[in-house]
Design an enzyme around this catalytic site. Structure first.
Site, mmCIF file in Angstrom:
data_model
loop_
_atom_site.group_PDB
_atom_site.id
_atom_site.type_symbol
_atom_site.label_atom_id
_atom_site.label_comp_id
_atom_site.label_asym_id
_atom_site.label_seq_id
_atom_site.Cartn_x
_atom_site.Cartn_y
_atom_site.Cartn_z
ATOM 1 N N VAL A 43 -1.005 -15.626 -1.458
ATOM 2 C CA VAL A 43 -2.334 -15.442 -2.067
ATOM 3 C C VAL A 43 -2.526 -13.975 -2.438
ATOM 4 O O VAL A 43 -3.030 -13.647 -3.509
ATOM 5 C CB VAL A 43 -3.449 -15.897 -1.082
ATOM 6 N N LYS A 53 -7.105 -5.820 -7.404
ATOM 7 C CA LYS A 53 -7.018 -4.363 -7.524
ATOM 8 C C LYS A 53 -6.702 -3.940 -8.959
ATOM 9 O O LYS A 53 -7.169 -2.901 -9.427
ATOM 10 C CB LYS A 53 -5.981 -3.789 -6.569
ATOM 11 N N HIS A 446 -6.098 22.404 -0.655
ATOM 12 C CA HIS A 446 -7.388 22.621 -1.308
ATOM 13 C C HIS A 446 -7.189 22.640 -2.814
ATOM 14 O O HIS A 446 -6.216 23.208 -3.284
ATOM 15 C CB HIS A 446 -7.965 23.972 -0.860
#
Ligand code: NAD
Length: 475
Positions: A43, A53, A446
């Protein structure tokens, strides 16, 4: 012992079944994998995780393109070419299931496109999709038959307009008016797809909250956005009657005040939970027991009450999540190969792939409060994240639950874009027994959203760089 046809018979080739079959073959066992589809996938690949998705990716693009106008770029309204979209989604599925078919061949697994029924605790009846029927004797069997949608409590409705998640993911049409029944994983994910594609979506949820049981602050972030995307979100509301008529489904909805209203919808998606799939398996012939809710009883090694028969995934227990099934499948394969292993994860993460995504791992605040577990919480609002600002998505939230004595990470919750990817760090932290200092001292790149986890960890000590919330002095 008489000669058997196969050392390991795996019934069901979803993420649980194929993971079990592949590892069993890698460990040197001779494996037969049985499933009615031409290739493995179950499934999840054919009618669940993967097609949803793929469509949610398109939904996100549409939603993003709309919000670009706030940043000085105006796109026109999207033109939805349903047939092309459907065919792209089907291509994604075919590529992945075809790849799994290759892996079956490379591992020399016997693949039977068939259904299997236990004749006794050593033998299966195999009904090939082509029509022929035969017997397969096994040393060990792994049941991995998954789950199916629970029926709606409104009696039989004979109409294609009433869809379960599999039918909704076929994307036959984009209805003008769609009713989604159930504010859980499926209702919210598929509701998001159809709303982005242009349907006016009304969602009814029986309980007072979307995603019952999930922390309210995380759900709050999603609910705020869904209020803009969906036509209506009706809580403490159920469907009392449903009847097919020419122009749609006539639905009687009852709200919290007991007031009823009758509405017509072009299509209705029922997403009110799932049940383990055991019918037609002949469990009684093999003597395999189920519990009151229909799940096959298993021990910590995924073994049923019958020694040579194992069960994994949705058919064995909750949560009904593909990644849990795969890991249980690998445990069953190892146990059959003679290894001393058990399924004892520190946490099974969960992700709701909406916009924003919600993800959590380990202890939730809801559970901590209900079970009176000593904990402290550090929240890092994404409004203080540079990366979130560059995405125009300061609406997110990352939070950590820690043991107040040891600062060990007990739980992680994230609501925000990409939460489903970010949560893996939380899973690792919990599995490795990390504490807040470990996370805070690990240098995160960062500018990234992953810094929100580091800063939430710094926040445990009241020293998050980008968010001023000093620790309260103890009196
Ligand atoms: P669910 O249990 O997540 O949600 C069902 C919802 O329907 C609940 O909120 C419940 O209160 C509500 N409900 C039940 N009866 C109702 C009624 N008569 N009227 C209105 N509301 C009602 O179930 P689901 O969304 O069907 O999904 C099933 C399972 O599939 C999930 O539990 C999950 O394990 C799995 N799943 C996972 C993902 C993922 O991992 N992203 C995605 C889809 C499905």
């Amino acid at each position: 012992m008489a000669k058997v046809d196969t050392q390991v018979a795996v019934i069901g080739a979803g993420p649980g079944g194929y993971a079990a079959a592949f590892l069993a073959a890698d460990l040197g066992l001779q494996v037969t994998l049985i499933d009615p589809e031409p290739n493995p996938g179950g499934v999840c690949l054919y009618r669940g995780c993967i097609p949803s998705k793929a469509l949610l990716h398109i939904a996100a693009q549409i939603i993003e393109s709309r919000s670009a106008k706030d940043h000085g770029v105006v796109f026109g309204s999207p033109k939805i070419q349903t047939a092309k979209l459907r065919s792209w989604k089907n291509d994604v599925v075919a590529k992945l299931t075809g790849g799994l078919g290759q892996l079956v061949k490379q591992r020399r697994i016997q693949y039977r496109q068939a259904t299997a029924t236990f004749e006794d605790h050593r033998t299966l009846t195999i009904k090939e999709t082509g029509g022929s029927t035969g017997k397969l004797s096994f040393e060990n069997a792994i049941i991995a038959t998954g789950s199916h949608a629970s029926p709606l409590p409104v009696g039989k409705v004979d109409s294609d307009r009433l869809m379960d998640s599999s039918a909704a993911l076929e994307l036959d049409t984009v209805p003008q008016k769609l009713l989604v029944i159930g504010g859980g994983y499926i209702g919210l994910e598929i509701g998001t797809v159809y709303a982005a594609l242009g349907s006016k979506v009304t969602l009814v949820e029986m309980t007072p909250n979307l995603l019952p049981g999930v922390d309210r602050d995380l759900v709050g972030v999603l609910q705020k956005r869904l209020t803009g995307l969906f036509e209506q979100l009706l809580l403490e509301t159920t469907v009392k009657e449903m009847k097919a008529q020419k122009n749609g489904l006539r639905v009687v909805i009852e709200g919290p005040d007991g007031q009823r209203q009758t509405r017509i919808f072009e299509r209705v998606l029922a997403a009110v939970g799932r049940r383990p799939t055991t019918s037609g398996l002949g469990l009684e012939n093999a003597g395999v027991q189920t519990d009151k809710r229909g799940f096959i009883r298993v021990d910590g090694q995924q073994r049923t009450n019958v020694d040579a028969i194992f069960a994994i995934g949705d058919v064995a227990d909750e949560p009904m999540l593909a990644h849990k099934a795969s890991h249980q499948g690998r445990v069953a394969a190892e146990v059959i190969a003679g290894r001393k292993v058990a399924f004892e994860p520190a946490t099974i993460p969960a992700v709701v792939f909406t916009d924003p995504e919600i993800a959590w791992a380990g202890l939730t605040e809801t559970e901590a409060k209900a079970k009176n577990i000593d904990h402290s919480v550090s929240r890092f609002p994404w409004a203080a994240s540079g990366r979130a600002a560059t995405l125009g998505r300061g609406d997110g939230l990352t939070k950590l639950l820690v043991d107040p004595r040891t600062e060990r990470i007990l739980g992680v919750g994230i609501a925000g874009v990409g939460a489903g990817e970010l949560i893996a760090e939380g899973v690792l932290a919990i599995e490795m027994g990390a504490n807040a200092t470990d996370l805070g001292l690990s240098i995160h790149p960062h500018p990234t959203l992953s810094e929100t986890i580091m800063e939430a960890a710094e926040g445990v000590h009241g020293t998050a760089t980008s968010y001023y919330r000093p620790k309260k002095k103890s009196k």
